[in-house]
Motif scaffolding. Sequence first.
Motif, PDB file in Angstrom:
ATOM      1  N   ASN A   1       0.825  -1.227   0.000  1.00 18.39           N
ATOM      2  CA  ASN A   1       0.000   0.000   0.000  1.00 18.39           C
ATOM      3  C   ASN A   1       0.854   1.270   0.000  1.00 18.39           C
TER       4      ASN A   1
ATOM      5  N   SER B   1      -3.919  13.090  -2.881  1.00 22.52           N
ATOM      6  CA  SER B   1      -3.692  13.037  -4.332  1.00 22.52           C
ATOM      7  C   SER B   1      -2.488  13.869  -4.742  1.00 22.52           C
TER       8      SER B   1
ATOM      9  N   ASP C   1      -4.159   3.818  -5.462  1.00 17.31           N
ATOM     10  CA  ASP C   1      -4.623   4.113  -6.824  1.00 17.31           C
ATOM     11  C   ASP C   1      -4.187   5.480  -7.360  1.00 17.31           C
ATOM     12  N   ILE C   2      -4.391   6.542  -6.569  1.00 19.18           N
ATOM     13  CA  ILE C   2      -4.104   7.879  -7.111  1.00 19.18           C
ATOM     14  C   ILE C   2      -2.596   8.053  -7.297  1.00 19.18           C
TER      15      ILE C   2
ATOM     16  N   SER D   1      -7.857  14.199  -2.791  1.00 12.99           N
ATOM     17  CA  SER D   1      -8.351  12.821  -2.695  1.00 12.99           C
ATOM     18  C   SER D   1      -9.727  12.717  -2.044  1.00 12.99           C
TER      19      SER D   1
ATOM     20  N   GLY E   1     -10.554  11.967  -6.633  1.00 11.72           N
ATOM     21  CA  GLY E   1      -9.390  12.832  -6.601  1.00 11.72           C
ATOM     22  C   GLY E   1      -8.470  12.522  -7.762  1.00 11.72           C
TER      23      GLY E   1
ATOM     24  N   GLN F   1      -9.306   3.975 -16.308  1.00  2.69           N
ATOM     25  CA  GLN F   1      -9.598   2.560 -16.464  1.00  2.69           C
ATOM     26  C   GLN F   1     -10.761   2.240 -15.554  1.00  2.69           C
TER      27      GLN F   1
ATOM     28  N   THR G   1      -7.022  -0.076   5.058  1.00  2.00           N
ATOM     29  CA  THR G   1      -6.796   1.108   4.214  1.00  2.00           C
ATOM     30  C   THR G   1      -6.491   0.747   2.769  1.00  2.00           C
ATOM     31  N   ALA G   2      -6.267  -0.525   2.483  1.00  2.00           N
ATOM     32  CA  ALA G   2      -6.091  -0.918   1.083  1.00  2.00           C
ATOM     33  C   ALA G   2      -7.241  -1.818   0.633  1.00  2.00           C
TER      34      ALA G   2
ATOM     35  N   GLY H   1     -10.167  -1.207  -0.344  1.00  2.00           N
ATOM     36  CA  GLY H   1     -10.944  -0.733  -1.486  1.00  2.00           C
ATOM     37  C   GLY H   1     -10.098  -0.370  -2.695  1.00  2.00           C
ATOM     38  N   THR H   2      -8.795  -0.649  -2.642  1.00  2.00           N
ATOM     39  CA  THR H   2      -7.916  -0.295  -3.762  1.00  2.00           C
ATOM     40  C   THR H   2      -8.406  -0.966  -5.048  1.00  2.00           C
ATOM     41  N   GLY H   3      -8.567  -0.187  -6.094  1.00  3.59           N
ATOM     42  CA  GLY H   3      -9.020  -0.712  -7.381  1.00  3.59           C
ATOM     43  C   GLY H   3     -10.538  -0.784  -7.519  1.00  3.59           C
ATOM     44  N   TYR H   4     -11.263  -0.442  -6.444  1.00  2.00           N
ATOM     45  CA  TYR H   4     -12.728  -0.527  -6.465  1.00  2.00           C
ATOM     46  C   TYR H   4     -13.380   0.846  -6.394  1.00  2.00           C
TER      47      TYR H   4
ATOM     48  N   ILE I   1     -11.698   7.000   0.409  1.00  2.00           N
ATOM     49  CA  ILE I   1     -10.270   6.992   0.056  1.00  2.00           C
ATOM     50  C   ILE I   1      -9.434   6.422   1.191  1.00  2.00           C
TER      51      ILE I   1
ATOM     52  N   GLY J   1      -8.956   3.051   0.748  1.00  2.00           N
ATOM     53  CA  GLY J   1      -8.220   2.727  -0.478  1.00  2.00           C
ATOM     54  C   GLY J   1      -9.000   2.973  -1.759  1.00  2.00           C
TER      55      GLY J   1
ATOM     56  N   ARG K   1     -10.879   5.163  -4.509  1.00  2.00           N
ATOM     57  CA  ARG K   1     -10.944   6.554  -4.948  1.00  2.00           C
ATOM     58  C   ARG K   1     -12.390   7.045  -4.978  1.00  2.00           C
TER      59      ARG K   1
ATOM     60  N   SER L   1      -2.722   5.196  11.126  1.00  2.00           N
ATOM     61  CA  SER L   1      -3.386   4.859   9.875  1.00  2.00           C
ATOM     62  C   SER L   1      -4.872   4.764  10.231  1.00  2.00           C
TER      63      SER L   1
ATOM     64  N   GLU M   1      -7.050   2.755   9.606  1.00  2.00           N
ATOM     65  CA  GLU M   1      -7.524   1.395   9.938  1.00  2.00           C
ATOM     66  C   GLU M   1      -7.180   1.034  11.384  1.00  2.00           C
TER      67      GLU M   1
ATOM     68  N   ARG N   1      -7.508  11.925   8.498  1.00  2.00           N
ATOM     69  CA  ARG N   1      -6.225  11.208   8.447  1.00  2.00           C
ATOM     70  C   ARG N   1      -5.464  11.403   9.748  1.00  2.00           C
TER      71      ARG N   1
END
Lengths: 217, 481
Positions: free
Chosen positions: A85, A91, A114-115, B135, B149, B167, B199-200, B202-205, B230, B233, B235, B299, B301, B437
């Motif tokens: 991660n 961003s 992702d960003i 973000s 973001g 994408q 915190t990761a 949701g990455t890619g979702y 975010i 994870g 965006r 973090s 999480e 954060r």
Amino acid sequence: MRQFEREQGLVAPLDRANVDTDLIIPKQFLKSIKRTGFGVNLFDELRYLDEGYPGQDASQRPLNPDFVLNQPRYQGASVLLARRNFGCGSSREHAPWALEDFGFRVVIAPSFADIFYNNAFKNGILLVPLDEDTVDRLFKAVEANEGYRLDVDLENQRVTTPEGEIIEFEVDAFRKHCLLNGLDDIGITLQDEDAIRAFEEKHRVARPWLFRDKAPA
Amino acid sequence: MAGQTLYDKLWSQHLVKERDDGTALIYIDRQLLHEVTSPQAFEGLRLANRKPWRLDANLATPDHNVPTTVIERAEGNAGIKDPVSLIQVQTLDDNCAAFGIEEFKINDARQGIVHVVGPEQGATLPGMTVVCGDSHTATHGAFAALAHGIGTSEVEHVLATQCLLAQKMKNMQVRVEGELGTGVTAKDVVLAIIGRIGTAGGTGYAIEFAGSAIQSLSMEGRMTVCNMAIEAGARVGLIAVDDTTIDYLAERPYAPTAEQWDAAVADWRNLVSDADAAFDKVVEIDAASIEPQVSWGTSPEMVTGISGEVPDPADAADDTVQRSYTRALEYMGLAPKQKITDIRLDKVFIGSCTNSRIEDLREAAKVAKGKKVASSIQLAMVVPGSGLVKRQAEAEGLDKIFTEAGFEWREPGCSMCLAMNADKLGAGEHCASTSNRNFEGRQGYGGRTHLVSPAMAAAAAIAGHFVDVRQLDAQPTAQEA
């Protein structure tokens, strides 16, 4: 954008998960209106023992001798090795600007936010996702061998270790193409100007409330 | 064929072109601009001799750097004492004037945090694509807008082409079913979700938040939930359109009117996932199981319920997590198994794009009413999200409740969420913060952030340490020595 084909570089290990963008470049340095000059404040809170602020003479600041990038054996590193991660949080494109300005061309980690992923590729930095076990092995190898270098070949999508081991990696076709050729996204998109205008007209008819003015002539 | 998710619908409504290499050109309806991530984008336009594609798609306001004291703000930009911050805000003004982009300047009543201003003005509408170089743009997904973001290169790309190269993401649904307990808010829901998926996670979702507990939230609450997608994870966070969405938007300045309003509402009603839509991942959470949350680490999480305790790194699932926990406890100055209610605070911050809207301020005021901030608290501040939120709060007398209790009542901006202005933590200080954060140094060099809801922050200000807001009435409110 700077072109990227291949990097044969010294590896620096940053043994930490969830390296966030605040850690990569703290907010007080985001006040610059330029794209350059962020390298000196890369990982500022880890790298220096005092609190940093914009416009300081970095050569006068006390370095944290325990921080990996301050150790003599990692001077000149261009490949950063990190845990899962990497790049989470905001961003701010200042994060890849700082990495690039410092001299990093490649980051290897099990996963990236992702960003940050988008931002890095737009600045000539190659992100190489490798599985956790491989990354763990690389950490051990880097720590055990001073001067450990990796050969990162984008065209063939492979990392070669000093022992000759070949590790293949994934990268999406479009980003690879842009990086290999140093292409500017805006120029590519504007080749589709007619398609954008045609879409916009259809969109305006279907959902006129999304447009407050007449289109500029 | 399976039905479409809300995300699928928004994607296909904005798809300009799919390309052979797997990327797509997506049309952008709204770009919000602020002073931190836009100067290099405008500079890029100038260098390439390009103009913005569509001026009316853009709306700008300074928020990150602006001072929040009444005295400084009375002077407008001249009240910005930090010369580097001043240049950045002035550069936004200059760029907006030069390119013809609408801007709510520092002392415009409509100025505020971009993610508060957009929805408040109706500049964020269901079915839009919304981007911003920040973000927390995920916030706008509360309106069933596809919002996320972007970096500064992408800000320039959208200015120049009105499109983004993207994408398609995967679809995740997070269902929160049942009734939330008294004193449990949207903030607690989203912190609990992050604690659950990481915190990761949701990455890619794109995450769609659904279920009866989500539907029961006000728009302010929904924005709080989507805002922190975010931090999981993802965006993009999304919530389907319903009457709550439509009622919120009626008569907002940038919202459509008359027959266009009717046509828009009819269109917006379709902005829900089809009953037979397929999600790549589904997470279910029982609303009744969520208690008020407090983050203990560095973090988002690293979070637990108010009745919980700081974890022992020795119990961590793997080496990487163990090292993270050990490092976090060291940074935060906390001991393994320390009770959350034993964490003492030095400062309290109520504000940020997560929790600075009128409902947030009402919840905090309800707790603060007739009480006093503990003498051990050096600073407790309330920073409204916009000039209009501030005005509304003052009309309701909330400012008086806060100031009588010992809180400072400030002018709108991002403030101590990221401490780009003068509002920051000192090294080692613990802060109960309604922001998003808790990274190392986020609120100031060496500062220690605990993420909580507005009600929990107000309760902590009065007690001097974390307390369960649900038991507040049962507790003595006496000020601590």
